[in-house]
Design a protein around this motif. Structure first.
Motif, PDB file in Angstrom:
ATOM      1  N   ILE A 132       0.842  -1.203   0.000  1.00  0.00           N
ATOM      2  CA  ILE A 132       0.000   0.000   0.000  1.00  0.00           C
ATOM      3  C   ILE A 132       0.877   1.252   0.000  1.00  0.00           C
ATOM      4  N   ALA A 133       1.960   1.184   0.740  1.00  0.00           N
ATOM      5  CA  ALA A 133       2.863   2.337   0.754  1.00  0.00           C
ATOM      6  C   ALA A 133       3.457   2.548  -0.628  1.00  0.00           C
ATOM      7  N   MET A 134       3.764   1.460  -1.318  1.00  0.00           N
ATOM      8  CA  MET A 134       4.370   1.573  -2.640  1.00  0.00           C
ATOM      9  C   MET A 134       3.433   2.217  -3.639  1.00  0.00           C
ATOM     10  N   VAL A 135       2.129   2.179  -3.378  1.00  0.00           N
ATOM     11  CA  VAL A 135       1.200   2.817  -4.298  1.00  0.00           C
ATOM     12  C   VAL A 135       1.020   4.291  -3.946  1.00  0.00           C
ATOM     13  N   GLY A 136       1.718   4.746  -2.931  1.00  0.00           N
ATOM     14  CA  GLY A 136       1.712   6.175  -2.654  1.00  0.00           C
ATOM     15  C   GLY A 136       0.885   6.585  -1.451  1.00  0.00           C
ATOM     16  N   TYR A 137       0.558   5.636  -0.585  1.00  0.00           N
ATOM     17  CA  TYR A 137      -0.205   5.980   0.615  1.00  0.00           C
ATOM     18  C   TYR A 137       0.731   6.082   1.814  1.00  0.00           C
ATOM     19  N   THR A 138       0.441   7.039   2.683  1.00  0.00           N
ATOM     20  CA  THR A 138       1.275   7.244   3.861  1.00  0.00           C
ATOM     21  C   THR A 138       0.660   6.522   5.043  1.00  0.00           C
ATOM     22  N   GLU A 139       1.504   5.851   5.803  1.00  0.00           N
ATOM     23  CA  GLU A 139       0.980   5.098   6.930  1.00  0.00           C
ATOM     24  C   GLU A 139       0.743   5.995   8.137  1.00  0.00           C
ATOM     25  N   VAL A 140      -0.368   5.782   8.803  1.00  0.00           N
ATOM     26  CA  VAL A 140      -0.614   6.503  10.062  1.00  0.00           C
ATOM     27  C   VAL A 140      -0.832   5.477  11.163  1.00  0.00           C
ATOM     28  N   LEU A 141      -0.611   5.896  12.371  1.00  0.00           N
ATOM     29  CA  LEU A 141      -0.771   5.005  13.524  1.00  0.00           C
ATOM     30  C   LEU A 141      -1.634   5.747  14.533  1.00  0.00           C
ATOM     31  N   THR A 142      -2.888   5.285  14.705  1.00  0.00           N
ATOM     32  CA  THR A 142      -3.816   6.075  15.521  1.00  0.00           C
ATOM     33  C   THR A 142      -4.231   5.339  16.782  1.00  0.00           C
ATOM     34  N   ILE A 190     -28.485  16.606  -3.309  1.00  0.00           N
ATOM     35  CA  ILE A 190     -28.028  16.001  -4.563  1.00  0.00           C
ATOM     36  C   ILE A 190     -28.291  14.508  -4.573  1.00  0.00           C
ATOM     37  N   GLU A 191     -28.751  14.076  -5.748  1.00  0.00           N
ATOM     38  CA  GLU A 191     -28.906  12.640  -5.934  1.00  0.00           C
ATOM     39  C   GLU A 191     -27.610  12.135  -6.542  1.00  0.00           C
ATOM     40  N   PHE A 192     -27.086  11.076  -5.987  1.00  0.00           N
ATOM     41  CA  PHE A 192     -25.817  10.565  -6.498  1.00  0.00           C
ATOM     42  C   PHE A 192     -26.021   9.348  -7.365  1.00  0.00           C
ATOM     43  N   LYS A 193     -25.270   9.296  -8.415  1.00  0.00           N
ATOM     44  CA  LYS A 193     -25.300   8.120  -9.302  1.00  0.00           C
ATOM     45  C   LYS A 193     -24.829   6.922  -8.489  1.00  0.00           C
ATOM     46  N   GLU A 194     -25.430   5.792  -8.767  1.00  0.00           N
ATOM     47  CA  GLU A 194     -25.083   4.588  -8.008  1.00  0.00           C
ATOM     48  C   GLU A 194     -23.631   4.197  -8.190  1.00  0.00           C
ATOM     49  N   TYR A 195     -23.021   3.773  -7.086  1.00  0.00           N
ATOM     50  CA  TYR A 195     -21.603   3.412  -7.132  1.00  0.00           C
ATOM     51  C   TYR A 195     -21.422   2.065  -7.813  1.00  0.00           C
ATOM     52  N   ASN A 196     -20.568   2.000  -8.786  1.00  0.00           N
ATOM     53  CA  ASN A 196     -20.334   0.736  -9.477  1.00  0.00           C
ATOM     54  C   ASN A 196     -19.124   0.036  -8.848  1.00  0.00           C
ATOM     55  N   PHE A 197     -19.411  -0.901  -7.969  1.00  0.00           N
ATOM     56  CA  PHE A 197     -18.322  -1.590  -7.276  1.00  0.00           C
ATOM     57  C   PHE A 197     -17.556  -2.541  -8.161  1.00  0.00           C
ATOM     58  N   LEU A 198     -18.127  -2.812  -9.331  1.00  0.00           N
ATOM     59  CA  LEU A 198     -17.424  -3.754 -10.203  1.00  0.00           C
ATOM     60  C   LEU A 198     -16.476  -3.046 -11.168  1.00  0.00           C
ATOM     61  N   ALA A 199     -16.541  -1.716 -11.185  1.00  0.00           N
ATOM     62  CA  ALA A 199     -15.645  -0.991 -12.097  1.00  0.00           C
ATOM     63  C   ALA A 199     -14.209  -1.134 -11.622  1.00  0.00           C
ATOM     64  N   LYS A 200     -13.261  -1.175 -12.551  1.00  0.00           N
ATOM     65  CA  LYS A 200     -11.869  -1.408 -12.173  1.00  0.00           C
ATOM     66  C   LYS A 200     -11.209  -0.223 -11.511  1.00  0.00           C
ATOM     67  N   GLY A 201     -11.707   0.952 -11.788  1.00  0.00           N
ATOM     68  CA  GLY A 201     -11.095   2.120 -11.169  1.00  0.00           C
ATOM     69  C   GLY A 201      -9.860   2.575 -11.923  1.00  0.00           C
ATOM     70  N   GLN A 202      -9.352   3.717 -11.486  1.00  0.00           N
ATOM     71  CA  GLN A 202      -8.161   4.278 -12.115  1.00  0.00           C
ATOM     72  C   GLN A 202      -6.955   3.406 -11.816  1.00  0.00           C
ATOM     73  N   PRO A 203      -6.081   3.220 -12.775  1.00  0.00           N
ATOM     74  CA  PRO A 203      -4.858   2.481 -12.441  1.00  0.00           C
ATOM     75  C   PRO A 203      -4.019   3.292 -11.467  1.00  0.00           C
ATOM     76  N   THR A 204      -3.427   2.639 -10.501  1.00  0.00           N
ATOM     77  CA  THR A 204      -2.690   3.382  -9.481  1.00  0.00           C
ATOM     78  C   THR A 204      -1.291   3.701  -9.963  1.00  0.00           C
ATOM     79  N   GLU A 205      -0.792   4.773  -9.440  1.00  0.00           N
ATOM     80  CA  GLU A 205       0.589   5.132  -9.757  1.00  0.00           C
ATOM     81  C   GLU A 205       1.429   4.740  -8.587  1.00  0.00           C
ATOM     82  N   GLY A 206       2.563   4.242  -8.849  1.00  0.00           N
ATOM     83  CA  GLY A 206       3.408   3.868  -7.718  1.00  0.00           C
ATOM     84  C   GLY A 206       4.412   2.875  -8.207  1.00  0.00           C
ATOM     85  N   GLY A 207       5.239   2.388  -7.304  1.00  0.00           N
ATOM     86  CA  GLY A 207       6.287   1.457  -7.707  1.00  0.00           C
ATOM     87  C   GLY A 207       5.956   0.043  -7.290  1.00  0.00           C
ATOM     88  N   CYS A 208       6.752  -0.890  -7.771  1.00  0.00           N
ATOM     89  CA  CYS A 208       6.616  -2.272  -7.308  1.00  0.00           C
ATOM     90  C   CYS A 208       7.971  -2.936  -7.285  1.00  0.00           C
TER      91      CYS A 208
END
Lengths: 504, 499
Positions: free
Chosen positions: A377-387, B208-226
């Protein structure tokens, strides 16, 4: 690892029974060899000639390619393999190899003149073997380190042409031979070549290149002469011993070998082959402590017999049992008592040895897993908090629009203030409060926490249990879905909270 | 505006029976009305039914005739009662045609007109002279075309005739009849797809009326490292070793001498593995600078003539051979350095491990590389037996998920007994080799100076093989090296070995 090709049917016949593929693989596994490949004689020839692979007809002889350990020279032929397996299976007893008792005067003699020098690389470079029809040779053989390159002496051609060659001409001639040319480099640049002649200066062989046609073995051969030329005397003797013992299976007087006296130019001589048994003293305790199984002496001796090692046991005054192991000339791989111990273990069966446990520690899987998740989760850019784990009723319920049905939270009986009223049942209050205190932090705010919450639990002895949750929050100017006026957060947020114990 | 019209109308009326007529009435383009109806229908504010009508429309040619009259009539009118020459007729006719028609087109219209007029028996066309056959004609075609333009019904025969002359085309008109839908409201409420800061500040988030949340949508690809899959597996295996009480060996030296890599391990100098076929020997630095001389002496002796209970190999041991530098072929070279160091002081039991790069001069293929990672573990203590080795191997491999093990006698120059380790792979339904192990030979340990009753049990395997099996990768170069697909690294899951 070296492989030996043997005809399957010949092998089974020699072993005294047929095996299914699984049975044979099982036997190989226990002994320490491996059935690497199955092919047919004709398929090998086709491959060599680069011909088309056709479907082999049923009646082609099946060849087994068996991988053997690199230190077992005795297993490199059908005879040796069969002998080892038959003894392993208890069908035969250990052979005793004899050198025929002949007086020195009537022994064949072989003179080695001057030193041989051959370049050091592999394949025929350590040892070159020659097999000859003894009856074609007029004894008193000579190896002459001779034929200086530019000397006028002629060497009779070692193939059946009657032309005579000079040494350098011979090298050129052999360059055109597909099989031989790869060995030429071994002696090509040497000023001297080894040549084996008989008394009449008939060339018997030109090690490591080729053996002479004159003394080549044919179907009519009744007596075989074996010689080995090498750069390493130990290796030469090992190879000679192996060859000689394997051939001796077919002798009229089984396992008997006629010796030859080898005389060096400096006068030193010795009788070859040396088939004497190497004796090694091995204490029983050494064997049992290496293998890890307590075995009585007679059982150990029995097991060693199966491995072609004759063991005679004796008891010392201090009541210690030890063995005198008589290592046959075929077992040049036995260097030290540890080799003997291994053979005992193999004969006993590696997979029969009970495992002895050593202390070791086990991890807390949930904690290890939590750490892996936190890193991701941290690698995706989230900062860890401890509450805080303790919070107020309001924060835990009302402010999250959740009802307190009195069956979820553990309640603190003597809280100092409202902040310590309840043990959190969710990570949300802590995470949301964090955002509330970081209003000025640049957006988007991405935070997470992996931690325990406590829920009442009738199945537990104390009535409550911990649950490992992951909670993450995203707060930005334009994204999110939780409306959190209560926590004084001006921007919309989205939150996710999961119980990660379910993933384990 | 169109939306207001539709919704507003439906507020007081049951139905809009014909969207076409409705559009006309309201003075709004039918297309706009249709779009609104579709959108409202999608959100179920209205319930729209399709109407399909086939109707005839004028082609471009038909349009022309409807406007200016049919060519045959025009031609007739161009013929004076006394008759006229053909050339004159053509000239007159063409000059009377409206200017906005092209010249080429004009002559084809002339041809059409004359053919048709002759067919209708209105004129007589001689070789040079043209004369009227009747006094008066009606421009029936023009009238019909105008009727059709107006949407009037026209007889089937006439339709056919006009169609054959390609003056009219059939067109499907699509419209709707519209009623109130289940979500009907006089004014459409727009569902919000997101919550904004402004919503919160204004306070309109409450309505405001909100559009229903689509839990099956993949969402934005995340940025980050691996992290790299191989190294994730390495980490887990390190954890396993640490939990089993093993200390990490320092392996940060790829350049090694033949002495530590081979000779100290009692591997004879003529052994094929010391060939350039299998080992990378260094050109630079080609020779090792320093070796512990007294230890070298003992190693030389044990190779040549044995001792310590051994026969030795009986060959001439060469110092130059031992001095040759190479890229280490196994991390066992490091293990031998560690054991030698251990032997220089009072003995304490040790458990060591390492996971690092080794180099082999092997042909590269689907499962073999010139460099790969070797995992090595060893235990050095008094009283160790083969049974302990088997026990440790069961412990180690069960943590990797392999609990069904079988051992096969094997040969290594530096271990005796030696065992190949096989594990039963449920997926492949067969036994596969997973590692190699053994007890170090006394000829290796005793010259170092380790006490006689100390045994060392050790095992090794590659890092790549279990990783490939774990992640179903069948070509090692897809996993390791530069020819790797980055998305494979990104989508590689958490490694849970050893948990």
């Amino acid at each position: 690892m070296p492989t030996v090709s043997v005809g399957r049917d010949r092998l089974f016949q020699a072993l005294g029974r047929t095996y299914t593929k699984e049975e044979f693989e099982d036997l190989c596994f226990k002994f320490g060899i491996e059935l690497d490949d199955m092919t047919t004689e004709k398929a090998i020839i086709r491959k060599e000639k680069h011909l088309e692979e056709e479907e082999p007809p049923e009646d082609e002889e099946v060849i087994y390619k068996i991988e053997v350990p690199a230190n077992r020279y005795d297993l490199l032929c059908l005879e040796g393999l069969v002998q080892a397996l038959r003894i392993f299976n208890g069908l035969d007893s250990i052979p005793t190899y004899n050198v025929a008792s002949i007086s020195k005067e009537s022994m064949s003699k072989m003179h080695v003149k001057a030193e041989v020098c051959i370049a050091e690389t592999k394949r025929r470079t350590l040892v070159a073997i020659g097999t000859h029809d003894l009856d074609t040779i007029e004894a008193l053989l000579n190896i002459i380190n001779s034929i200086l390159m530019y000397c006028a002496e002629l060497v009779e051609s070692a193939i059946s042409l009657t032309k005579n060659f000079r040494a350098d001409e011979l090298m050129e001639f052999y360059k055109s031979d597909m099989k031989l040319k790869k060995f030429l480099h071994i002696i090509e640049n040497s000023p001297v070549f080894p040549v084996i002649y008989d008394r009449n200066r008939t060339v018997l062989s030109l090690p490591p290149i080729i053996n002479g046609a004159h003394s080549a073995i044919s179907l009519k051969t009744k007596n075989v002469f074996l010689e080995c030329t090498a750069t390493d005397l130990t290796k030469a003797n090992i190879v000679l011993n192996t060859m000689v013992t394997m051939f001796s299976v077919y002798c009229e007087r089984k396992f008997e070998v006629e010796p030859v006296e080898v005389i060096y130019s400096d006068g030193k001589s010795y009788i070859s082959p040396d088939l004497s048994l190497y004796q090694m003293v091995v204490p029983l305790s050494y064997i049992t402590s290496a293998v890890g199984v307590s075995l009585p002496a007679h059982e150990v001796a029995c097991l060693l017999n199966k491995m072609q090692l004759y063991a005679k046991h004796s008891v010392s005054e201090k009541n210690e049992t030890s063995f005198t192991i008589y290592v046959p000339p075929t077992r040049s791989d036995i260097l030290h008592p540890c080799d003997v111990a291994e053979d005992v273990a193999i004969a006993y069966g590696y997979n029969e040895i009970p495992k002895a446990k050593l202390p070791s520690l086990k991890p807390q899987s949930l904690n290890q897993f939590s750490d892996l998740i936190r890193a991701e989760i941290a690698m995706v850019g989230y900062t860890e908090v401890l509450t805080w784990i303790l919070c107020s009723y309001k924060e835990n319920f009302t402010m999250l629009n959740r009802k307190d049905d009195k069956s979820t939270a553990a309640i603190n009986g003597n809280p100092r203030s409202a902040d310590f009223e309840v043990v959190r049942t969710s990570l949300m209050p802590g995470i949301l409060k964090t955002v509330g205190h970081n209003k000025d932090h640049p957006k988007p705010i991405k935070i997470f926490e992996v931690g325990d919450v406590v829920l009442l639990d009738e199945t537990k002895d104390v009535g409550a249990s911990n649950h490992r949750h992951l909670g993450a929050l995203y707060c930005g100017a334009t994204s999110g879905f939780e409306v959190l006026d209560n926590f004084d957060i001006p921007d919309p947020c989205s939150i996710v909270e999961v119980n990660i114990e379910n993933f384990l | 505006m169109a939306e207001e019209a539709v919704l507003g109308f439906l507020e007081k009326n049951e139905e809009i029976p014909d969207s076409g007529k409705f559009a006309e009435e309201k003075g709004i383009s039918h297309d706009e009305i249709v779009n609104i109806i579709k959108s409202l229908n999608g959100f179920r504010l209205v319930d729209a039914q399709d109407i399909k009508r086939e109707r005839w429309v004028l082609t471009q040619e038909g349009d022309l005739y409807a406007k200016y009259g049919s060519p045959e009539v025009q031609l007739f009118l161009a013929v004076p009662p006394e008759g006229i020459t053909r050339e004159e007729l053509q000239k007159t006719f063409m000059s009377r045609l409206p200017d906005d028609i092209e010249e080429k087109l004009k002559s084809s219209i002339y041809k059409i007109g004359s053919t048709q007029a002759i067919k209708n028996k209105w004129i007589e066309m001689g070789k040079s002279q043209v004369s009227r056959k009747v006094q008066h004609v009606d421009d029936r075609v023009k009238d019909l075309l105008i009727q059709i333009q107006n949407g009037e019904v026209v007889g089937a025969e006439d339709i056919d005739a006009l169609r054959r002359r390609k003056l009219i085309n059939s067109q499907i008109w699509k419209g709707y009849s519209v009623k109130k839908g289940p979500q009907y409201a006089p004014k459409r409420k727009k569902a919000a797809t997101d919550l904004t800061r402004e919503n919160l500040q204004r306070g309109d988030w409450k309505e405001i009326e909100f559009k229903e949340y689509n839990f099956l949508a993949k969402g934005q690809p995340t940025e980050g490292g691996c992290l790299h899959p191989l190294l994730k597996v390495r980490r887990q295996i390190q954890m396993i070793f640490l939990q089993m009480g093993f200390e990490e060996m320092p392996t940060n030296n790829f350049v090694e001498s033949s002495f530590w890599n081979f000779d100290a391990l009692f591997q004879p100098q003529q052994h094929p593995a010391r060939d350039s076929h299998d080992t990378f020997f260094l050109k630079e630095p080609s020779s090792t600078r320093m070796l512990p001389e007294d230890y070298v002496e003992r190693v030389k002796r044990v190779h040549e003539s044995g001792g310590y209970g051994s026969r030795g190999y009986g060959y001439e041991w060469k110092r130059e051979e031992a001095n040759k530098n190479l890229l280490r072929t196994h991390t066992t070279a490091v293990s031998s350095r560690m054991l030698y160091a251990l032997a220089q002081g009072p003995f304490t039991p040790k458990r060591y491990y390492s996971i690092d790069r080794v180099f082999r001069n092997e042909a590269v293929d689907r499962t073999h590389l010139a460099e790969f990672h070797q995992i090595e573990g060893l235990i050095c203590d008094r009283g160790l037996t083969l049974g302990h080795l088997i026990g440790v191997l069961h412990d180690f491999f069960s943590r990797l998920g392999m609990s069904k093990l079988k051992f096969k006698p094997a040969y290594n120059p530096y271990t005796e007994p030696s065992m190949e380790i096989f594990s039963y792979h449920e997926g492949l339904q067969k036994w596969v080799e997973v590692g190699n192990s053994g007890m170090f030979r006394p000829e290796m340990l005793l010259p170092m100076g380790l006490p006689e009753d100390v045994q060392v049990i050790a095992w090794g395997l590659s890092l790549e093989r279990p990783t490939m099996i774990l992640y179903g990768v069948d070509n090692i170069r897809d996993l390791f090296g530069h020819k790797v697909d980055l998305s494979l690294i990104k989508r590689n899951p958490i490694c849970r070995l050893g948990l």
